[in-house]
Every structure is written in C-alpha cells, then in structure tokens.
Design a protein around this motif. Structure first.
Motif, PDB file in Angstrom:
ATOM      1  N   LYS A  55       0.807  -1.223   0.000  1.00 41.76           N
ATOM      2  CA  LYS A  55       0.000   0.000   0.000  1.00 41.76           C
ATOM      3  C   LYS A  55       0.839   1.271   0.000  1.00 41.76           C
ATOM      4  O   LYS A  55       0.336   2.345  -0.301  1.00 41.76           O
ATOM      5  N   ASN A  56       2.114   1.124   0.356  1.00 39.51           N
ATOM      6  CA  ASN A  56       2.989   2.315   0.336  1.00 39.51           C
ATOM      7  C   ASN A  56       3.834   2.373  -0.935  1.00 39.51           C
ATOM      8  O   ASN A  56       4.865   3.041  -0.975  1.00 39.51           O
ATOM      9  N   TYR A  57       3.390   1.673  -1.987  1.00 40.77           N
ATOM     10  CA  TYR A  57       4.180   1.592  -3.233  1.00 40.77           C
ATOM     11  C   TYR A  57       4.588   2.964  -3.748  1.00 40.77           C
ATOM     12  O   TYR A  57       5.743   3.184  -4.122  1.00 40.77           O
ATOM     13  N   HIS A  58       3.676   3.903  -3.773  1.00 41.87           N
ATOM     14  CA  HIS A  58       3.956   5.232  -4.347  1.00 41.87           C
ATOM     15  C   HIS A  58       4.998   6.002  -3.548  1.00 41.87           C
ATOM     16  O   HIS A  58       5.649   6.907  -4.074  1.00 41.87           O
ATOM     17  N   GLU A  59       5.171   5.642  -2.273  1.00 47.95           N
ATOM     18  CA  GLU A  59       6.144   6.353  -1.422  1.00 47.95           C
ATOM     19  C   GLU A  59       7.548   5.735  -1.526  1.00 47.95           C
ATOM     20  O   GLU A  59       8.528   6.315  -1.031  1.00 47.95           O
ATOM     21  N   LEU A  60       7.653   4.584  -2.151  1.00 48.16           N
ATOM     22  CA  LEU A  60       8.946   3.898  -2.239  1.00 48.16           C
ATOM     23  C   LEU A  60       9.882   4.614  -3.204  1.00 48.16           C
ATOM     24  O   LEU A  60       9.439   5.309  -4.138  1.00 48.16           O
ATOM     25  N   ASP A  61      11.209   4.444  -3.006  1.00 46.59           N
ATOM     26  CA  ASP A  61      12.166   5.015  -3.953  1.00 46.59           C
ATOM     27  C   ASP A  61      12.146   4.199  -5.254  1.00 46.59           C
ATOM     28  O   ASP A  61      11.578   3.105  -5.313  1.00 46.59           O
ATOM     29  N   GLU A  62      12.785   4.756  -6.300  1.00 46.99           N
ATOM     30  CA  GLU A  62      12.710   4.139  -7.630  1.00 46.99           C
ATOM     31  C   GLU A  62      13.273   2.721  -7.651  1.00 46.99           C
ATOM     32  O   GLU A  62      12.711   1.828  -8.296  1.00 46.99           O
TER      33      GLU A  62
END
Length: 861
Positions: free
Chosen positions: A386-393
């Motif tokens: 659920k935190n995919y968008h907050e992860l680094d590239e």
C-alpha cells in the motif's frame, strides 16, 4: 577536377529541362487567370532586385502591383497572390519530377558508396571472406514515419511519378497533359488525414518502391558478394510508425493499430500474389505447376479475407523452397533467378511487410501505471504494497521486475489506461496474424529513468506476455541531460535480474533509440550531435561490459538540424568505440519522396547506408578514431556552442519571436498530419511541449535555419581568437565525424537568406534579437568557410548546391508573399479594431505559403 562535369550534368539534365518544361507550363491556361504564368517571372525579378536594394517584402509586393497591375483593387491583388502561391507549388513539383528522372545520370550508380564499389574494393584488397562475414550480421532498418514534413496529397504524388516517367522518356505530349492536370489538381487537404490515411499513403512506398529495391539489393549481394551461396541475413528491413506512434497523437487508437497491421499484411500478400501469377506463366513443369497454383489460390483467398489465416508464412516459404529444389534437381534451374527473387522478398517482408512500432511518452506511462498500481494495491487484487507510491525508484523497480499479475484493458474505465493496455493487447494480436516481426518493439519517448522502462516491461508482462515476452522495450533518449544519463539508466536495467533475463531471451541485443530532433532543439547543433556520439560510446561500453550488443536506432528528420543532411556520411564516420552492427533510422516527410521516391534513388540510398557500415569497418576505420586531442577540441566546441545556444534560447524574446514573427502557429492549420503540433493543448506556448518539426520548420520558413548553425560560429571564434584555429582545421581534415557535422551545417546555412527578413533589423521589439541571429550566421559562415578552405558554402557538393540554389530561386516569390502577409497580420493586430475578414485572408495566405516552401526543401537529406 570532377566539379565541372557534375555541374555540367546538372545543368544539362535538370536545369535546362526545367527551363524548357517551365516555359510550356507558363503558356498553359491556369485556373481562371491566364496571365499568372506571364506575371510570375516579373514578380520573381522584382523580388531579386528588391532584396538586392534592401527593400522590405511589403515594398517589393507594392512596387510589383504598381508597375504591372495598378488597375486592380485589393481583392483582386489578394486573389492574384493566391494564384502565384498555387503556381509556385506546381513549379516545385515540376522540378521534383525532373530531378527524379535525372537521378541515375546525376548520381554514379556504381560509384563510391554503392555495393558494387564496396565489393570491388574488398575483393581487390583480399577481404572477400571478411566482407562476407561482416554482412552476415549487418543490416539497415528504414523506419517510415508520418511526421508532417511533406505537403503533397496522394494525387499530386501520383502526378510526380507519372511526370517523372514521361520526362525520362522525353514524352512531350504526355508531359504537356500532366502539366495541365497538375495546374487544376488541388494541393490542399480539406481535412486532416487520419493515422490510417497516413499509413495507406506510406504503404504505397512499401509496395511500389521498397518491395523491389530491397529485393534487388538482396539479389545483388547473394549473387555477387557471396557468389551464389545462400545467406540468412535479409540486409534491409523496414519499420513503420503510422498507426502505432501514440506519442502526442490522440487519434491513434487500438482499432487503428490493428487496421494498419491488417493493411500491411494484406498489401504484402497482394504483392506476393502478383509475383506468383507472373511465375505461373513460366513454371509450367510437372509437379511445379500444381504447387504454384496452390500458393496462388491461397494467397488470393488470404488477400480477400485478410482476417483469416489461410496460409502461414512458414507454409509459403517452405512451398517456395520446394519449388526451388524441383527446379534445381529436375529442370536445369530454369527460371531459378526469378523464383529466388520471390524467396528473398519472402525473407525480407514476411507476412507483415514492415514492423509496426508502438511508441508512447514516458509521462503518459507514468500516469497510466499510477492508476494500475492503485488497482493492484486494493482488495482482492492487492499484489503491490500500500505504500508503493512512497517507495524510492530502486524499490519500485525490484517490485515490478518480479510482479506477477493478470490485467487487461477491460479491468479499467480510465480512457488513458484502456488505450495504453489496448495497444499492448494489439501487439499480441498482430504477432498472431502477421508473425512476431509484425509488431515487436515498444518505444518509450522522453525516457528519463530505468523505472520508465520497467513500468512498460511490467505492463507488457501483466497484460499479454506473461510467460514469453516477445517484445523489445526501446528507451528513447532525447534531451542533453537524458543522453548524459543514458548509460547509467541502461546499467541499472542490465543489473536487474528479470530485465537481464529478458535481454538474454532476445538474443542479448538491446535496441536504444536516440533523438536528434529534440536533442538539437534542446542543446543546439554541435552539443546535440556530440552528446549523441558520446552517449553511443558509453552505451556501447556499458552494453559490452554485460555481453550485450547495443543496437542504435536514430530518430532523424530531413534537415541537418534534425539529424539529416548527408546521413550516410555520418554512419561512415563512426569509429570502433560505437557499435555498428545495424543502421536504424527514421525516414519521414519529404525525405521519403526525395531519397526513396523512385526505385533508382531508393536502391542508391539504401546501398549508401549499407556501404557506410562496410566503409567504417574495412576501409576508413583509421580515420574514424578520435584522438584525445580531437576529443578535447570537440568537447570545448560543443560546450561553447551549448552556452551560446542556451543563452539564445533563454533570451526573453525567443518564444515571442517564434510566436509573433514566424509561421509556428500556422503549422497546426495545414491539415498535413494527424498529429497535433504540440504535445499539450494549452494556448500558452511552452518550449518543452513544442514539437521539433514545427520548431525547425518555422526557422526554415524564415530562412534563418537557426538550429543548424547557432553556436557553431561562436565556438570556432574562440579558437581563432586564441590562435588555435589550425588545430580545428587539422581536426576537420582528419575526422570524418567532425567533417560531416560541419558540412551538414553548411547545408543549413546555404538555405538561409537573411535579406528576406532584414526589415526586422529596425523593429522596435525584435530588431536586437534579429541582429543577434544574423551576426551569429555571418560569424558561422565566415569561420566554416575558413575551416574548410572554401570560398562558398557546399562548394564540394556541386549537385546538391545547384539543386538548393534552383529551389531557393523558385520559392523566393513565395517567401516574399509569406513575409508580406505576416507583416500585414502584425500591422492589423496592432490596431484596436482590425478588419477580421481581411486578417483571416492574410492568415490563409501564410498557411498556404507553407506548402511550397517546405516541399522545395526535399533535398535536405
């Protein structure tokens, strides 16, 4: 010593014929104004004398009317200007046809750069086996695009073809009829073409030109270089963008993509059907005739019912080989040459004719993937955290590389997501009907990171290619910054286990596209070319490090400012530090008709590209290695020119000048292409959204050609002032790469004519900016002539130089009319209540004048 004969050939076979046939054209009744042809030379004379005296376009046109038409009112004057525009457009067509007809005379079809020359040179140096070995892998891929740089509708292209044939045969009666037909055939398109219309127009070249010329090259190489031995390489392959290029084109849909693929398949099957019918009249032998009839019937049914697979390409190929075996074993190889021609065509074109590339912008992919990620983070579909968008590239890449999911376009309602996934599903469908080569490349425009590639990679696998990804993911690096970062991006991909496994499955080859057009727009002429050269070196090095063969695909346009010019010379100049197993480049607009519009010109230019690789590998490799000192010089020249161009681009008058003074905003009104002239629809002009074609084209219409020279003079001046100019001269004389850059810049300057816009010198708003451009032009011209030890631009290319001079002479009145109308529009817009009807008329004149000017520049490649 050879300059005079070439000039003489041009004068006798092109210029003289143009003067003769143009005099016939002048006498023809022309669309309600019989004296247009009589008045045209008078207007041209007034333009030449007027600019020599420093008159403005307004003064020149006003003087013309005062001297020759003082009894007509404003409405009649405007009507006559439109007639002049139409007339000049047709003069350009006439000159095109005459040049096409004379091509085999003005070009040495067996000379330097041809396959015959390469073969003889290699054989004489005892390099026959080495040449054969090299050609087993080397190939040229021509990718046809529908980018709008040509304004001829199909009907006019047909007249050019017929007129060329009539001129070749000196058929005066037919020439006169065709000129009369030309006089009353409309050049305007009432509506913008659809992507399918564009595809159909370009398929004409596949069917009528490339189908024959590519096979002729294959036949020659097998017969003469391999001395009859069978070879597996096709040498020439074709790519196709109309219907698959979605970048900035909202009119390319999944349905259009599938329709274009079907049309390509149908057309190549029809071509095979025609050939097999001809063969049936020759192959009348026992056993053979039955096989031929079977193939003919199946091809016919396949053409009539293109959605049904009645005969596969494997079956077609095996049947042809069966016939070949019978001819060799039982019938003394009778008609074997004719059969082998069809076998070779089958190898080159398959049942797909040309590979349909899919292309989209990375920013669109990012929007789409954000929606897909949202879908995969919820409820029963949750696969992503659920935190995919907050992860680094890097973390996102690791997740995507191992992502296992099944999605389809039916799972989403968002239009952008549906279209993007639909295009992936279309690739799978096309591979089923046309074969894998029918569509097996997905190009990512504006690629700025490895994540951009991984997003597409994962979408392909999730949507249609879960177990076997038979598609190459092709990043396109365009801006100077992206070119600098490209090797780092590719290394990040090569070290990703999933992506590396994919590359291994694709034969350890990675196609990488580099954009000359946007590179020049972003960084200026020298920096763009040097950045691409260095990027290729780094990409070659990093790919070799991981045992991967880099295949470079160049996004080139027609003029030097967009990577055009003497293209084959560029490829012949690449040294051993750049992978050159394949030459891949885009061909578009007037470059298609000028370089590949006839069988002779197509075969000649394809051979030039093949020979560029041979030359680079065998004959000129020593001249193509840049010494450390020359690298330092090139680096300094590029950096100085980049600074000059960047300062110029950031000038507060740069965008207003293009918007108010040039024809930029009129490109969108020409109905020449399905694609909008800007990536976004906002009214405000934004440099990053501006397409390279209208950008370069607008400078060309002004006859200023800034993208082809700006910064070159400033860079060379630094060396002159420091007393180091001899170092640059040595660099020019000993480096084919640098020489090709300077020679192409000369072409851009040769097509510049600042007298046309000299009136801007005194403009209160733009006078200083115009002077800035003009001074850089004079500086660049002086120093490139000094560098090349020439007295005039393009002195060493007499035929191209003469062609440009005649073409520029033909369109001079047209340019004058355009500037006249632009100034009238500016004057009308400067008052409170302008005459809207009159304003609209002058804007129509500007739009109409674009056509002939751009068509006349067909020799830019």
């Amino acid at each position: 010593m050879d300059i005079q004969p070439k000039t003489k050939r041009f004068n006798e076979n092109i210029l003289s014929k143009y003067q003769i046939y143009n005099s016939i054209f002048i006498t023809l009744p022309f669309d309600n104004i019989s004296n247009t042809g009589v008045l045209m030379p008078l207007l041209k004379s007034e333009c030449e004398k007027g600019f020599a005296k420093g008159l403005t376009p307004i003064e020149i046109i006003d003087r013309f009317f005062l001297k020759y038409q003082d009894n007509i009112d404003q409405k009649e004057q405007i009507n006559l200007l439109f007639k002049f525009i139409q007339y000049i457009e047709r003069q350009v067509v006439l000159f095109d046809a005459i040049e096409d007809a004379a091509f085999p005379i003005t070009h040495n079809m067996d000379g330097k750069g041809t396959l015959r020359n390469a073969k003889e040179e290699a054989f004489s140096q005892n390099k026959k086996e080495a040449l054969q070995q090299y050609l087993e892998d080397f190939k040229v891929r021509i990718v046809l695009t529908a980018h709008p740089t040509q304004f001829y509708p199909g009907s006019v292209l047909g007249i050019i073809t017929d007129l060329t044939t009539a001129i070749e045969n000196n058929d005066l009666v037919n020439i006169k009829k065709l000129l009369a037909q030309l006089g009353v055939t409309p050049f305007l398109k009432a509506e913008k073409p659809t992507p399918l219309d564009e595809a159909i127009n370009l398929i004409w070249y596949l069917e009528n030109i490339f189908y024959h010329s590519a096979a002729s090259i294959f036949n020659y190489i097998e017969s003469n270089i391999y001395e009859g031995k069978e070879v597996n390489n096709e040498f020439v392959s074709l790519g196709f963008w109309p219907g698959g290029d979605r970048d900035g084109n909202p009119f390319v849909t999944t349905e259009i993509t599938e329709q274009v693929a079907l049309k390509l398949r149908q057309t190549v099957i029809r071509s095979y059907y025609r050939d097999i019918r001809k063969l049936r009249r020759k192959l009348t032998f026992r056993k053979v005739s039955d096989i031929v009839l079977e193939i003919e019937n199946k091809l016919y049914r396949s053409f009539i019912n293109p959605t049904e697979i009645i005969i596969t390409h494997d079956e077609f190929s095996s049947k042809l080989l069966e016939i070949k075996e019978l001819l060799v074993n039982d019938y003394q190889s009778l008609y074997l040459t004719e059969l082998k021609d069809l076998i070779h065509k089958s190898k080159i074109f398959g049942f797909y004719f040309a590979t349909l590339d899919i292309r989209q912008d990375s920013r669109i992919h990012h929007q789409v993937f954000t929606k897909i990620a949202d879908y995969l983070m919820k409820g029963k579909n949750q696969i992503l955290p659920k935190n995919y968008h907050e992860l680094d590239e890097l973390s996102q890449m690791n997740l995507l590389s191992n992502l296992e999911a099944d999605i389809s376009s039916n799972d989403f309602k968002d239009e952008l997501v549906v279209k993007t996934l639909g295009s992936i599903e279309a690739i799978k469908k096309i591979q089923h009907t046309n074969g894998e080569k029918g569509a097996n490349r997905y190009i990512i425009s504006n690629n700025q990171s490895s994540l951009n590639v991984m997003q597409v990679f994962s979408m392909l696998k999730m949507t249609a290619f879960k177990n076997d990804l038979t598609v190459d993911v092709v990043p396109l690096f365009e801006t100077v910054d992206d070119l600098i970062n490209s090797s780092r991006i590719m290394e990040e991909l090569y070290t990703n286990k999933a992506y590396r496994a994919h590359v291994k499955n694709r034969g350890n080859k990675q196609t990488i596209m580099l954009g000359f057009s946007d590179g020049t727009k972003d960084g200026g002429y020298l920096m763009a070319n040097w950045s691409i050269f260095k990027a290729k070196e780094e990409l070659t090095r990093i790919s070799r490090k991981y045992n991967i063969k880099a295949i470079f695909f160049d996004g080139r346009g027609g003029p030097p400012a967009r990577g055009g010019g003497k293209t084959h010379q560029f490829y012949a100049s690449l040294g051993p530090t750049i992978e050159n197993e394949e030459v891949q480049l885009t061909i578009q607009g007037q470059t298609i008709s000028s370089n590949f519009g006839t069988s002779e010109s197509a075969q000649y230019n394809l051979e030039q590209l093949i020979s560029s690789g041979v030359s680079n590998e065998f004959f000129d490799s020593g001249k193509n290695s840049l010494s450390p000192e020359n690298r330092e010089i090139m680096n300094e020249l590029a950096n100085i020119s980049y600074k000059a161009y960047s300062d110029f681009k950031n000038h507060d008058k740069f965008l207003p000048y293009l918007e108010k003074i040039s024809t930029l905003k009129y490109y969108a009104k020409t109905n020449i292409g399905s694609r909008p002239s800007k990536r976004k629809t906002s009214d405000q002009l934004n440099f990053s959204d501006l397409r390279a074609i209208p950008f370069v084209g607008s400078w060309s219409q002004l006859k200023q050609n800034v993208p082809g020279f700006f910064g070159v003079g400033t860079a060379l001046l630094k060396f002159e002032e420091e007393g180091n100019f001899d170092k640059v001269v040595s660099f020019y004389n000993n480096s084919k790469f640098f020489k090709s850059l300077i020679d192409n810049s000369m072409m851009a300057m040769k097509k510049s004519f600042f007298e046309l816009t000299r009136y801007m010198e005194k403009d209160p708003e733009f006078g200083e900016f115009w002077t800035l451009i003009y001074e850089e032009f004079l500086r660049s011209k002086r120093l490139v002539l000094k560098l090349a030890n020439q007295s005039e631009l393009m002195q060493n290319y007499p035929i191209s130089k003469s062609s440009i001079e005649v073409r520029e002479s033909i369109v001079l009145p047209l340019l004058t009319i355009q500037q006249y109308a632009l100034k009238k529009v500016q004057d009308l817009n400067s008052i409170d209540n302008p005459d809207k009807e009159l304003l609209n008329v002058y804007e129509k004149i500007i739009t109409r004048s674009l056509f002939g000017n751009i068509n006349a520049s067909r020799n830019s490649a």
